[in-house]
Write a protein that holds these residues in place. Structure first.
Motif, PDB file in Angstrom:
ATOM      1  N   TYR A 183      30.387  38.718  29.622  1.00  0.00           N
ATOM      2  CA  TYR A 183      31.819  38.454  29.455  1.00  0.00           C
ATOM      3  C   TYR A 183      32.569  38.565  31.221  1.00  0.00           C
ATOM      4  CZ  TYR A 183      36.632  39.249  29.512  1.00  0.00           C
ATOM      5  OH  TYR A 183      38.454  39.087  29.619  1.00  0.00           O
ATOM      6  N   GLY A 184      32.868  37.670  31.495  1.00  0.00           N
ATOM      7  CA  GLY A 184      33.373  37.755  32.953  1.00  0.00           C
ATOM      8  C   GLY A 184      34.815  37.150  33.187  1.00  0.00           C
ATOM      9  N   ASP A 185      35.465  37.624  34.130  1.00  0.00           N
ATOM     10  CA  ASP A 185      36.745  36.979  34.417  1.00  0.00           C
ATOM     11  C   ASP A 185      37.031  37.233  35.903  1.00  0.00           C
ATOM     12  OD1 ASP A 185      39.043  35.596  33.861  1.00  0.00           O
ATOM     13  OD2 ASP A 185      40.160  37.219  33.272  1.00  0.00           O
ATOM     14  N   SER A 186      36.220  36.658  36.748  1.00  0.00           N
ATOM     15  CA  SER A 186      36.383  37.027  38.228  1.00  0.00           C
ATOM     16  C   SER A 186      37.722  36.488  38.770  1.00  0.00           C
ATOM     17  CB  SER A 186      35.161  36.480  38.992  1.00  0.00           C
ATOM     18  OG  SER A 186      35.184  35.047  38.905  1.00  0.00           O
ATOM     19  N   THR A 187      38.096  35.401  38.047  1.00  0.00           N
ATOM     20  CA  THR A 187      39.460  35.046  38.971  1.00  0.00           C
ATOM     21  C   THR A 187      40.553  35.927  38.485  1.00  0.00           C
ATOM     22  OG1 THR A 187      39.836  33.509  37.025  1.00  0.00           O
ATOM     23  CG2 THR A 187      38.711  32.374  38.894  1.00  0.00           C
ATOM     24  N   GLY A 188      40.324  36.920  37.719  1.00  0.00           N
ATOM     25  CA  GLY A 188      41.405  37.949  37.315  1.00  0.00           C
ATOM     26  C   GLY A 188      40.909  39.386  37.780  1.00  0.00           C
ATOM     27  N   GLY A 189      40.134  39.407  38.992  1.00  0.00           N
ATOM     28  CA  GLY A 189      39.624  40.567  39.395  1.00  0.00           C
ATOM     29  C   GLY A 189      40.614  41.278  40.384  1.00  0.00           C
ATOM     30  N   LEU A 190      40.163  42.313  41.001  1.00  0.00           N
ATOM     31  CA  LEU A 190      41.024  43.139  41.735  1.00  0.00           C
ATOM     32  C   LEU A 190      41.386  42.561  43.037  1.00  0.00           C
ATOM     33  CD1 LEU A 190      42.351  46.253  42.231  1.00  0.00           C
ATOM     34  CD2 LEU A 190      40.190  46.849  42.944  1.00  0.00           C
ATOM     35  N   ASN A 191      40.703  41.773  43.452  1.00  0.00           N
ATOM     36  CA  ASN A 191      40.658  41.165  44.817  1.00  0.00           C
ATOM     37  C   ASN A 191      41.711  40.225  44.888  1.00  0.00           C
ATOM     38  OD1 ASN A 191      38.800  39.701  42.948  1.00  0.00           O
ATOM     39  ND2 ASN A 191      38.445  38.377  44.902  1.00  0.00           N
ATOM     40  N   ILE A 192      42.068  39.677  43.566  1.00  0.00           N
ATOM     41  CA  ILE A 192      43.035  38.531  43.091  1.00  0.00           C
ATOM     42  C   ILE A 192      44.435  39.063  42.732  1.00  0.00           C
ATOM     43  CG2 ILE A 192      43.634  36.482  42.143  1.00  0.00           C
ATOM     44  CD1 ILE A 192      40.535  35.899  42.272  1.00  0.00           C
ATOM     45  N   LEU A 193      44.188  40.173  41.674  1.00  0.00           N
ATOM     46  CA  LEU A 193      45.488  40.599  41.062  1.00  0.00           C
ATOM     47  C   LEU A 193      45.964  41.707  42.027  1.00  0.00           C
ATOM     48  CD1 LEU A 193      44.510  40.794  37.282  1.00  0.00           C
ATOM     49  CD2 LEU A 193      45.591  38.838  38.692  1.00  0.00           C
ATOM     50  N   GLY A 194      45.336  42.308  42.547  1.00  0.00           N
ATOM     51  CA  GLY A 194      45.683  43.666  43.064  1.00  0.00           C
ATOM     52  C   GLY A 194      45.662  44.870  42.199  1.00  0.00           C
ATOM     53  N   PRO A 195      45.886  46.067  42.616  1.00  0.00           N
ATOM     54  CA  PRO A 195      45.787  47.268  41.713  1.00  0.00           C
ATOM     55  C   PRO A 195      46.862  47.418  40.618  1.00  0.00           C
ATOM     56  CG  PRO A 195      45.813  47.808  44.075  1.00  0.00           C
ATOM     57  CD  PRO A 195      46.171  46.545  44.044  1.00  0.00           C
ATOM     58  N   LYS A 196      48.187  47.073  40.839  1.00  0.00           N
ATOM     59  CA  LYS A 196      49.217  47.235  39.898  1.00  0.00           C
ATOM     60  C   LYS A 196      48.860  46.298  38.597  1.00  0.00           C
ATOM     61  CE  LYS A 196      53.977  47.352  39.159  1.00  0.00           C
ATOM     62  NZ  LYS A 196      54.271  46.332  38.088  1.00  0.00           N
ATOM     63  N   LEU A 197      48.629  45.069  38.966  1.00  0.00           N
ATOM     64  CA  LEU A 197      48.492  44.049  37.830  1.00  0.00           C
ATOM     65  C   LEU A 197      47.281  44.236  37.068  1.00  0.00           C
ATOM     66  CD1 LEU A 197      49.973  40.499  39.423  1.00  0.00           C
ATOM     67  CD2 LEU A 197      50.995  42.106  37.996  1.00  0.00           C
ATOM     68  N   SER A 198      46.181  44.559  37.893  1.00  0.00           N
ATOM     69  CA  SER A 198      44.868  44.894  37.453  1.00  0.00           C
ATOM     70  C   SER A 198      45.118  46.007  36.322  1.00  0.00           C
ATOM     71  CB  SER A 198      43.920  45.181  38.339  1.00  0.00           C
ATOM     72  OG  SER A 198      43.569  44.332  39.386  1.00  0.00           O
ATOM     73  N   GLU A 199      45.805  47.008  36.584  1.00  0.00           N
ATOM     74  CA  GLU A 199      45.985  48.018  35.537  1.00  0.00           C
ATOM     75  C   GLU A 199      46.673  47.501  34.340  1.00  0.00           C
ATOM     76  OE1 GLU A 199      47.643  51.499  37.520  1.00  0.00           O
ATOM     77  OE2 GLU A 199      46.083  51.752  38.912  1.00  0.00           O
ATOM     78  N   GLU A 200      47.756  46.930  34.641  1.00  0.00           N
ATOM     79  CA  GLU A 200      48.521  46.131  33.478  1.00  0.00           C
ATOM     80  C   GLU A 200      47.402  45.204  32.846  1.00  0.00           C
ATOM     81  OE1 GLU A 200      52.098  44.119  34.833  1.00  0.00           O
ATOM     82  OE2 GLU A 200      52.524  46.056  36.104  1.00  0.00           O
ATOM     83  N   VAL A 201      46.664  44.339  33.168  1.00  0.00           N
ATOM     84  CA  VAL A 201      45.643  43.589  32.385  1.00  0.00           C
ATOM     85  C   VAL A 201      44.889  44.517  31.520  1.00  0.00           C
ATOM     86  CG1 VAL A 201      43.930  42.107  32.528  1.00  0.00           C
ATOM     87  CG2 VAL A 201      45.785  41.575  34.305  1.00  0.00           C
ATOM     88  N   VAL A 202      44.326  45.696  32.164  1.00  0.00           N
ATOM     89  CA  VAL A 202      43.707  46.616  31.232  1.00  0.00           C
ATOM     90  C   VAL A 202      44.220  46.889  29.912  1.00  0.00           C
ATOM     91  CG1 VAL A 202      42.270  48.755  31.357  1.00  0.00           C
ATOM     92  CG2 VAL A 202      41.959  47.180  33.048  1.00  0.00           C
ATOM     93  N   GLU A 203      45.506  47.321  30.178  1.00  0.00           N
ATOM     94  CA  GLU A 203      46.295  48.077  29.352  1.00  0.00           C
ATOM     95  C   GLU A 203      46.682  46.879  28.316  1.00  0.00           C
ATOM     96  OE1 GLU A 203      47.187  50.973  28.571  1.00  0.00           O
ATOM     97  OE2 GLU A 203      46.670  52.099  30.292  1.00  0.00           O
ATOM     98  N   MET A 204      47.094  45.523  28.764  1.00  0.00           N
ATOM     99  CA  MET A 204      47.680  44.733  27.772  1.00  0.00           C
ATOM    100  C   MET A 204      46.563  43.680  27.012  1.00  0.00           C
ATOM    101  SD  MET A 204      50.539  43.386  30.173  1.00  0.00           S
ATOM    102  CE  MET A 204      51.154  42.096  29.599  1.00  0.00           C
ATOM    103  N   PHE A 205      45.228  43.837  27.725  1.00  0.00           N
ATOM    104  CA  PHE A 205      44.568  42.866  27.407  1.00  0.00           C
ATOM    105  C   PHE A 205      43.070  43.373  27.140  1.00  0.00           C
ATOM    106  CE2 PHE A 205      40.941  39.661  27.694  1.00  0.00           C
ATOM    107  CZ  PHE A 205      41.459  38.550  26.731  1.00  0.00           C
ATOM    108  N   THR A 206      42.360  43.689  28.273  1.00  0.00           N
ATOM    109  CA  THR A 206      40.973  44.031  28.301  1.00  0.00           C
ATOM    110  C   THR A 206      40.616  44.977  27.212  1.00  0.00           C
ATOM    111  OG1 THR A 206      41.090  43.546  31.006  1.00  0.00           O
ATOM    112  CG2 THR A 206      39.004  44.333  29.906  1.00  0.00           C
ATOM    113  N   TYR A 207      41.226  46.361  27.455  1.00  0.00           N
ATOM    114  CA  TYR A 207      40.929  47.362  26.700  1.00  0.00           C
ATOM    115  C   TYR A 207      41.091  47.133  25.290  1.00  0.00           C
ATOM    116  CZ  TYR A 207      40.490  52.108  24.347  1.00  0.00           C
ATOM    117  OH  TYR A 207      40.445  53.181  23.773  1.00  0.00           O
ATOM    118  N   PRO A 208      42.304  46.442  24.771  1.00  0.00           N
ATOM    119  CA  PRO A 208      42.510  46.168  23.298  1.00  0.00           C
ATOM    120  C   PRO A 208      41.201  45.004  22.955  1.00  0.00           C
ATOM    121  CG  PRO A 208      44.496  46.052  24.360  1.00  0.00           C
ATOM    122  CD  PRO A 208      43.420  46.263  25.538  1.00  0.00           C
ATOM    123  N   LEU A 209      40.882  44.112  23.888  1.00  0.00           N
ATOM    124  CA  LEU A 209      39.932  43.116  23.530  1.00  0.00           C
ATOM    125  C   LEU A 209      38.532  43.830  22.948  1.00  0.00           C
ATOM    126  CD1 LEU A 209      38.800  40.225  23.345  1.00  0.00           C
ATOM    127  CD2 LEU A 209      38.284  40.559  25.859  1.00  0.00           C
TER     128      LEU A 209
END
Length: 289
Positions: A183-209
């Motif tokens: 599983y990979g999603d490099s176009t949604g990595g920290l270097n592209i999203l930044g810290p704030k959005l990256s944390e939101e992605v984990v909460e909203m998507f990655t962890y529940p997935l």
């Protein structure tokens, strides 16, 4: 909360097509990317060329997006399929996209190739993409980030839709006998999203997935996380590492095969780095919290 650390990817989100391999095969391109038997032949040839311990499928990161209606340029013997034209400009259009039908199209052929290779006794890594990589096939990233910033509740609905599709792909992969899912999603990595959005992605998507995947994963299958995803989970205190000591120095790719049944998730190194050696013989399993 801890801090998300970025992982410097050197593989450009590419599974990899090697011209030396393709020119020695009696295959027609791009048709070879569409049929299970030619996919399997190509996967075996690439495995032998790379001196790998497993076959890899598919040869791009566009399969899920195409199965949801995306427009694809199928490439040639030098480069695999890639996104062609965006088909969505609004969140409503994304949410209206059809569910993936695993009985038809290229995604069905990929699963048939996986099943064939597993029946031959091969270890098979199936590459599954995260939401931003799939979205990259369907919508201009500018529109995606605009939705994310201005309408987070709508982005959550989009994430929920994609989460369902990814879980479905994992289920179909297991039915086909796949024993290694990357599983990979490099176009949604920290270097592209930044810290704030990256944390939101984990909460909203990655962890529940991955909590959902953890529930359905059998003991014959392991998920290999891109280190970008691993560090996002660790950095938001959603997971911890535990050592599995294999006793002797071993390549990471070989260690991943050995620990199937001992853990559901690993992800300290990119699986495409086939020569990376665990000199101390320790591979780290990932435990979700």
């Amino acid at each position: 909360m801890s801090k998300i650390i970025d992982f410097q990817c050197t593989y450009d989100n590419s599974v990899g097509i090697n011209k030396e391999v393709t020119q020695n095969l009696d295959l027609e391109f791009p048709q070879a990317y569409k049929n299970w038997d030619s996919m399997a032949l190509l996967a075996e040839a690439l495995k032998d060329h790379n001196k790998a311990t497993f076959c890899e499928l598919p040869f791009c990161h566009t399969v899920e997006g195409e199965a949801m209606g995306g427009s694809i340029n199928y490439g040639d013997e030098n480069i695999g399929p890639r996104a062609k034209d965006y088909i969505c400009t609004t969140a409503e259009e994304l949410l209206a996209l059809p569910e993936i039908d695993y009985s038809k199209g290229r995604i069905s052929e990929v699963l048939k190739a996986c099943k064939y290779l597993r029946q031959k006794g091969e270890n098979v890594v199936l590459y599954i993409s995260g939401p931003f990589t799939i979205l990259n096939v369907l919508m201009d990233p500018r529109h995606v980030f605009k939705i994310f910033r201005k309408k987070p509740e709508v982005m959550k609905a989009i994430f929920d839709k994609f989460q369902k599709e990814i879980v479905g792909f994992v289920e179909e992969a297991q039915k086909s006998g796949v024993n290694m899912i990357s599983y990979g999603d490099s176009t949604g990595g920290l270097n592209i999203l930044g810290p704030k959005l990256s944390e939101e992605v984990v909460e909203m998507f990655t962890y529940p997935l991955f909590k959902r995947i953890e529930e359905i994963l059998n003991d014959k299958t392991i998920v290999l996380l891109c280190p970008k995803t691993t560090f996002a989970l660790l950095g938001t205190d959603k997971a911890v590492w535990h050592d599995i000591d294999l006793g002797v120095p071993i390549r990471y790719s070989e260690a991943c095969v050995k620990v199937i049944g001992q853990t559901k998730f690993v992800g300290q190194m990119c699986i495409k780095n086939k020569e990376f050696e665990l000199k101390n013989g320790i591979i780290k399993r990932i435990s979700l919290l």
